[in-house]
Design a protein around this motif. Structure first.
Motif, PDB file in Angstrom:
ATOM      1  N   THR A  38       3.929   0.437   2.361  1.00 35.09           N
ATOM      2  CA  THR A  38       4.012  -0.584   3.417  1.00 35.09           C
ATOM      3  C   THR A  38       3.320  -1.849   2.947  1.00 35.09           C
ATOM      4  OG1 THR A  38       2.044   0.384   4.374  1.00 35.09           O
ATOM      5  CG2 THR A  38       4.128   0.896   5.472  1.00 35.09           C
ATOM      6  N   LEU A  39       3.794  -2.953   3.548  1.00 39.72           N
ATOM      7  CA  LEU A  39       3.218  -4.239   3.204  1.00 39.72           C
ATOM      8  C   LEU A  39       2.024  -4.485   4.124  1.00 39.72           C
ATOM      9  CD1 LEU A  39       4.381  -6.016   1.029  1.00 39.72           C
ATOM     10  CD2 LEU A  39       5.534  -7.360   2.786  1.00 39.72           C
ATOM     11  N   GLN A  40       0.878  -4.805   3.531  1.00 38.76           N
ATOM     12  CA  GLN A  40      -0.298  -5.062   4.365  1.00 38.76           C
ATOM     13  C   GLN A  40      -0.833  -6.455   4.083  1.00 38.76           C
ATOM     14  OE1 GLN A  40      -3.273  -2.065   4.459  1.00 38.76           O
ATOM     15  NE2 GLN A  40      -1.932  -0.916   5.814  1.00 38.76           N
ATOM     16  N   ARG A  94       0.841  -1.202   0.000  1.00 40.03           N
ATOM     17  CA  ARG A  94       0.000   0.000   0.000  1.00 40.03           C
ATOM     18  C   ARG A  94       0.871   1.244   0.000  1.00 40.03           C
ATOM     19  NH1 ARG A  94      -5.202  -0.511   3.417  1.00 40.03           N
ATOM     20  NH2 ARG A  94      -5.837  -1.568   1.534  1.00 40.03           N
ATOM     21  N   SER A  95       0.599   2.128  -0.940  1.00 42.09           N
ATOM     22  CA  SER A  95       1.413   3.323  -1.090  1.00 42.09           C
ATOM     23  C   SER A  95       1.130   4.327   0.032  1.00 42.09           C
ATOM     24  CB  SER A  95       1.112   3.929  -2.465  1.00 42.09           C
ATOM     25  OG  SER A  95       1.569   5.237  -2.495  1.00 42.09           O
ATOM     26  N   SER A 112     -12.155  -8.219   6.994  1.00 36.80           N
ATOM     27  CA  SER A 112     -11.372  -9.192   7.777  1.00 36.80           C
ATOM     28  C   SER A 112     -10.617 -10.183   6.898  1.00 36.80           C
ATOM     29  CB  SER A 112     -12.281  -9.933   8.775  1.00 36.80           C
ATOM     30  OG  SER A 112     -13.337 -10.557   8.101  1.00 36.80           O
ATOM     31  N   GLY A 113     -10.851 -10.146   5.589  1.00 41.63           N
ATOM     32  CA  GLY A 113     -10.059 -10.974   4.677  1.00 41.63           C
ATOM     33  C   GLY A 113     -10.786 -12.185   4.106  1.00 41.63           C
ATOM     34  N   LYS A 114     -12.065 -12.326   4.416  1.00 42.17           N
ATOM     35  CA  LYS A 114     -12.829 -13.517   4.006  1.00 42.17           C
ATOM     36  C   LYS A 114     -12.865 -13.701   2.491  1.00 42.17           C
ATOM     37  CE  LYS A 114     -16.677 -11.892   5.723  1.00 42.17           C
ATOM     38  NZ  LYS A 114     -16.323 -10.514   6.041  1.00 42.17           N
ATOM     39  N   SER A 115     -13.256 -12.629   1.795  1.00 42.24           N
ATOM     40  CA  SER A 115     -13.439 -12.756   0.337  1.00 42.24           C
ATOM     41  C   SER A 115     -12.114 -13.010  -0.368  1.00 42.24           C
ATOM     42  CB  SER A 115     -14.086 -11.501  -0.250  1.00 42.24           C
ATOM     43  OG  SER A 115     -15.382 -11.389   0.240  1.00 42.24           O
ATOM     44  N   THR A 116     -11.077 -12.290   0.058  1.00 39.98           N
ATOM     45  CA  THR A 116      -9.768 -12.485  -0.577  1.00 39.98           C
ATOM     46  C   THR A 116      -9.308 -13.923  -0.371  1.00 39.98           C
ATOM     47  OG1 THR A 116      -9.307 -10.202   0.041  1.00 39.98           O
ATOM     48  CG2 THR A 116      -7.475 -11.446  -0.841  1.00 39.98           C
ATOM     49  N   LEU A 117      -9.556 -14.453   0.827  1.00 40.98           N
ATOM     50  CA  LEU A 117      -9.155 -15.836   1.120  1.00 40.98           C
ATOM     51  C   LEU A 117      -9.905 -16.833   0.229  1.00 40.98           C
ATOM     52  CD1 LEU A 117      -7.796 -18.037   2.844  1.00 40.98           C
ATOM     53  CD2 LEU A 117      -9.662 -17.789   4.495  1.00 40.98           C
TER      54      LEU A 117
END
Ligand SMILES: Nc1ncnc2c1ncn2[C@@H]1O[C@H](COP(=O)(O)OP(=O)(O)OP(=O)(O)O)[C@@H](O)[C@H]1O
Length: 259
Positions: A24-26, A16-17, A50-55
């Motif tokens: 930074t790394l997110q 993320r810029s 919370s990251g559900k869809s990306t997972l």
């Protein structure tokens, strides 16, 4: 019990810029480990972001992980062809009205995966379509209809038929119950249970709301800020939750039936 899917230390990072020269790394999700048995349902619950869809999109092959591995029947998905992966793991999206091509008839929508991912003859394809429509409770008459000619329930049935047409091992349902009225939710839940009983398919169900998935889940995973904070059989998660996030989610979604 046959383990179908194994998720092993899966992480996904984004850069993320923070300005022109720095970034930074997110994490979208990190250190994710869980497994799914044949014919079982695991629900992934968590608040927005919370990251559900990306997972689950990573599991479905729509995104790549930054590290870690996914094993299907003991074989890393890195070594499985895209065609085989598409056959084994299918995804159901939130709004079928948006994911079904409005310019294609139901017949065309259901034929497309068979043409792309199977070696069936035209006659075998027709038979498979007929069987799958019957599985989801639709008559063959609908084959010449367009999605916008169908009710909301029927659109969900078509989306399910498209997901089931290749006889997959796993269906991933991303927020398909969200925004539906109570009777439609129960219809869809009953249909998922019936399909699971008949076909032995496994489900990964993504939801914000804990009470919504209680009756269909064998196992619950709660995510917070990209990490798993609870991972247990359904009964334990509802009766003796360990994480404060799970307790918070349970309280905030109780009772759901009046919504
Ligand atoms: N392409 C991307 N670039 C940068 N960050 C991203 C990208 N995709 C997802 N993220 C970040 O990863 C995190 C997890 O997002 P994700 O959509 O997976 O969460 P979610 O739990 O599914 O949320 P929701 O329930 O709202 O869909 C969020 O902070 C999001 O901003």
């Amino acid at each position: 019990m046959q383990t179908l899917l194994n998720i092993n230390n899966l992480c996904k990072t984004y850069r993320r810029s923070n300005g022109i020269f720095s970034s930074t790394l997110q994490y979208a999700y990190r250190d994710v480990n869980f497994s799914l048995d044949k014919g079982k349902t695991v629900s992934i619950i968590g608040e927005s972001g919370s990251g559900k869809s990306t997972l689950v999109q990573t599991i479905a092959g729509l995104r790549t992980q930054s590290s870690g591995d996914i094993y299907l029947q003991g074989q890393s998905l890195r070594n499985i062809s895209v065609q085989d992966r598409c056959k084994s793991i299918r995804m159901l999206f939130h709004a079928p009205s948006e994911s079904l091509n409005p310019k294609a008839t139901i017949g065309r929508i259901l034929t497309a995966p068979l043409k792309l991912n199977s070696n069936m003859t035209a006659i075998q394809q027709q038979q498979q379509i007929k069987n799958t429509l019957s599985l989801v409770g639709l008559l063959p008459d609908y084959l010449s209809f367009y999605p916008n000619m169908l009710s909301s329930v029927q659109q969900h049935q078509v989306a399910l038929a498209r997901a089931m047409i290749l006889d997959p091992d796993i269906i991933i349902a991303d927020e398909i119950l969200a925004g539906l009225d109570i009777s439609l939710r129960f219809k869809l839940i009953n249909l998922l249970l019936k399909i699971q009983e008949q076909k032995g398919v496994s489900f990964i169900v993504v939801a914000h709301n804990m009470s919504l998935v209680r009756h269909i889940s064998d196992h619950i995973i709660v995510m917070n800020d990209g990490e798993i904070v609870e991972n247990d059989i359904t009964e334990n998660v509802y009766n003796s939750p360990k994480s404060s996030k799970t307790k918070h989610l349970l309280q905030s979604h109780k009772p759901d039936y009046r919504k």
